[in-house]
Design an enzyme around this catalytic site. Structure first.
Site, PDB file in Angstrom:
ATOM      1  N   LYS A 120     -14.834  27.523 104.768  1.00  0.00           N
ATOM      2  CA  LYS A 120     -16.092  27.247 104.082  1.00  0.00           C
ATOM      3  C   LYS A 120     -16.148  27.826 102.674  1.00  0.00           C
ATOM      4  O   LYS A 120     -16.807  27.274 101.796  1.00  0.00           O
ATOM      5  CB  LYS A 120     -17.262  27.742 104.931  1.00  0.00           C
ATOM      6  CG  LYS A 120     -17.454  26.949 106.219  1.00  0.00           C
ATOM      7  CD  LYS A 120     -18.672  27.428 106.992  1.00  0.00           C
ATOM      8  CE  LYS A 120     -18.953  26.547 108.198  1.00  0.00           C
ATOM      9  NZ  LYS A 120     -17.841  26.530 109.171  1.00  0.00           N
ATOM     10  N   ARG A 295     -13.992  14.762 111.021  1.00  0.00           N
ATOM     11  CA  ARG A 295     -13.794  14.070 112.299  1.00  0.00           C
ATOM     12  C   ARG A 295     -14.993  13.173 112.536  1.00  0.00           C
ATOM     13  O   ARG A 295     -15.944  13.177 111.759  1.00  0.00           O
ATOM     14  CB  ARG A 295     -13.695  15.089 113.440  1.00  0.00           C
ATOM     15  CG  ARG A 295     -14.892  16.053 113.451  1.00  0.00           C
ATOM     16  CD  ARG A 295     -14.912  16.950 114.646  1.00  0.00           C
ATOM     17  NE  ARG A 295     -15.859  18.047 114.509  1.00  0.00           N
ATOM     18  CZ  ARG A 295     -17.159  17.966 114.676  1.00  0.00           C
ATOM     19  NH1 ARG A 295     -17.717  16.795 114.970  1.00  0.00           N
ATOM     20  NH2 ARG A 295     -17.943  19.018 114.558  1.00  0.00           N
TER      21      ARG A 295
END
Length: 458
Positions: A120, A295
Site C-alpha cells: 500500500k 483480481r
C-alpha cells in the site's frame, strides 16, 4: 465475440466463486478442472467440474495455498490456464510468475502490477505521482513512535494506522488521540506481521463516516482500458463488506464520470491488464484512492447486472491476448443492482461464526434474482474457510424496486442447520437508514439493534 479463448481451465479456488467461474467456462465451451481439499471431496464445485484433483488436507495452508501443487494439477490435466478467483492465491505475484514458468496462463494481471498494488505504501506513491488523489497521509512507512507522533500531529487526529501489505480489514487501527497512538501502531504492525509477514505500517487521515466507493475496470494487453462504473460497498463490519450496490445511490453523473476517469488513470499508471477494482473513500464530495484489488471482486455480480457484461469471460479473453471489443461509450449503466452476502454467522451475537451442516436449503427464484452459491442441502460449512454460503443479487429499474425485490428474495431464502446473516439483511433492507441511503454505520455498530428488531427471529 470469437470462440473459446482456452481449451481447458483449472479453477484454483473453492465454494461459490469456483462455481461462478465454472458457469462461464461451461457457457463458453471450455473444459474445467477443479481442485479440492480432502474434506471437500464431495463439494459442489467438485461435482460441477469436468475433472477434479485433490491437493491436500483441510486447512488452506495445506491445500488451496499450495501453489506448486495447484500448478502441477494444471500441468497433469492439460489445463491451458488457471483462474484464481478471489482470495487465496489470486493476488500472489509469486504464484503468477510460477504459472508462467510452467507454461500455464495466469488469468489475471501481470505479476509486477500485483506486486506494486500489494504494497500500500508503494501504491500510494505510485498513484500520487500519477495524479490520482490519495487519502491525505504519509507516502513513506512509519519508522518509529516519534515519527508517527509527528505525522499524526501534522495530519490531525483521528488517524488510521495501516499495515502496508495487509488486506481484508487486518492490520488496521485507528488512533483518536496521541494517547492511543502507540497501541494502534503496535496493533497494526503486529497483525501485519502475523497475517501477512510484513510489519511495515503507514499513517493516513481517518475520514469520518465516508462512503466506500470502488470502480470496476477492464484493461487489455493492447493498451485499451475502460471503467464499468462504480459500486457502493459502504455497509461493512470491521472492514468486511456485507452489502454492495451499483450504481452508488449518492453519486451524480458528473462525479460518476470523474471517479471513472480516476480509476482508468490508476489502472494505466500500474500497467494493469485484466479485470480489477480501484477502491476509494468518498468524503465531502472528494474521492480518495484507497487501494487497487488486482483480481475479480466478491461483488462483481452487481456490475454484471447493471452493464450486462460477463466479467469472468472478459478476464479469460484478456488473458488469452484478445483485445477488448468494448469502448467506453459502449458501457451503459442500466437500472440498479444489490448484493447481500449470506455468511454462516450470527449477527445477533456479534457476528459469531456458525459452522455446521446445512440441513435445509431452498434458494429464492424469480425474475431478476440471482444466487451465487457454493452449497446444497447436506453441505458442510467448515471452520477452515471463509463463512460465506451464498450471495443474493437482484436487479431493478431503480433502487426502490431493487430493494423490494431483494427483501422478497431474502424472505424466500431458507437455510437451516447453521445460523446465517439472513435475519440481519432482512432487517437492514427494511430500515429507514437503508431507504434513505445512509451509511447505516449506526445499525451495524450497535450490538443490540438486531435483537431489538422484530425481523431478528425470522
Amino acid at each position: 465475440m470469437s470462440g473459446p479463448p482456452f481449451r481447458r481451465v483449472l479453477v484454483a479456488n473453492r465454494g461459490e466463486i469456483a462455481i461462478r467461474v465454472l458457469r462461464t467456462l461451461r457457457r463458453l465451451g471450455i473444459e474445467s478442472v477443479a481442485v479440492y481439499s480432502e474434506p471437500e471431496a464431495g463439494a459442489e464445485h467438485v461435482v460441477q467440474a469436468d475433472q477434479a484433483v485433490c491437493i491436500g488436507k483441510g486447512p488452506v495452508a495445506e491445500s488451496y495455498l499450495l501453489g506448486q501443487r495447484i500448478i502441477a494439477a494444471a500441468v497433469t490435466t492439460g489445463a491451458d490456464a488457471i483462474h484464481p478467483g478471489y482470495g487465496l492465491l489470486s493476488e500472489n505475484a509469486g504464484f503468477a510468475l510460477a504459472c508462467a514458468d510452467a507454461g500455464v496462463v495466469f488469468v489475471g494481471p501481470p505479476p509486477a502490477a500485483i506486486e506494486a498494488m500489494g504494497d500500500k505504501v508503494s501504491a500510494r506513491r505510485l498513484m500520487s505521482a500519477a495524479g490520482v488523489p490519495v487519502v491525505p497521509g504519509a507516502l513513506e512507512p512509519v519508522e518509529d513512535l516519534d515519527s508517527a507522533r509527528e505525522t499524526a500531529a501534522a495530519l490531525g487526529y483521528p488517524v488510521a494506522i495501516k499495515a502496508s501489505g495487509a488486506g481484508g480489514g487486518k492490520g488496521f487501527r485507528v488512533a483518536a488521540s496521541e494517547e492511543e497512538l502507540a497501541a494502534a501502531l503496535d496493533g497494526a504492525r503486529g497483525e501485519g506481521e502475523r497475517f501477512f509477514g510484513n510489519g511495515t505500517v503507514y499513517i493516513e487521515s481517518y475520514l469520518e463516516d465516508p462512503r466506500h466507493i470502488e470502480v470496476q475496470v477492464l484493461a487489455d494487453t493492447a493498451g485499451n482500458t475502460v471503467h464499468l462504473f462504480e459500486r457502493d460497498c459502504t455497509i461493512q463490519r470491521r472492514h468486511q463488506k456485507l452489502v454492495e450496490e451499483a450504481p452508488a445511490p449518492t453519486i451524480d453523473d458528473e462525479l460518476r464520470m470523474r471517479i471513472g476517469e480516476i480509476a482508468v488513470r490508476a489502472a494505466r499508471a500500474v500497467g494493469y491488464t485484466s479485470a480489477g477494482t480501484v477502491e476509494g473513500l468518498l468524503s465531502g464530495g472528494a474521492f480518495h484512492f484507497l487501494e487497487m484489488n488486482t483480481r475479480i471482486q466478491v461483488e462483481h455480480g452487481v456490475t454484471e447486472l447493471v452493464t450486462g457484461i460477463d466479467l469472468v469471460e472478459q478476464q479469460l479473453r484478456i488473458a488469452a491476448g484478445e483485445a477488448l471489443t468494448l469502448q467506453q461509450d459502449d458501457v451503459v449503466l442500466r437500472g440498479h443492482a444489490i448484493e447481500c452476502r449470506v455468511n454462516a454467522e450470527d449477527a445477533a451475537r456479534s457476528f459469531r461464526p456458525s459452522p455446521g451442516t446445512i440441513s435445509s436449503y431452498v434458494e429464492p427464484v424469480g425474475e431478476h434474482v440471482r444466487v451465487d452459491s457454493g452449497v446444497v442441502r447436506g453441505s458442510a460449512v467448515l471452520p477452515y474457510y471463509d463463512p460465506m454460503i451464498a450471495k443474493v443479487l437482484v436487479w431493478g429499474p431503480d433502487r426502490g424496486t431493487a430493494t423490494d425485490r431483494m427483501a422478497a428474495a431474502l424472505d424466500a431464502f431458507e437455510i437451516e442447520g447453521v445460523r446465517t446473516l439472513l435475519p440481519f439483511h432482512r432487517a437492514l433492507l427494511r430500515s429507514e437508514q437503508w431507504r434513505d441511503a445512509t451509511t447505516c454505520r449506526d445499525l451495524v455498530a450497535d450490538p443490540g439493534w438486531l435483537t431489538r428488531t422484530a425481523d431478528h427471529v425470522r
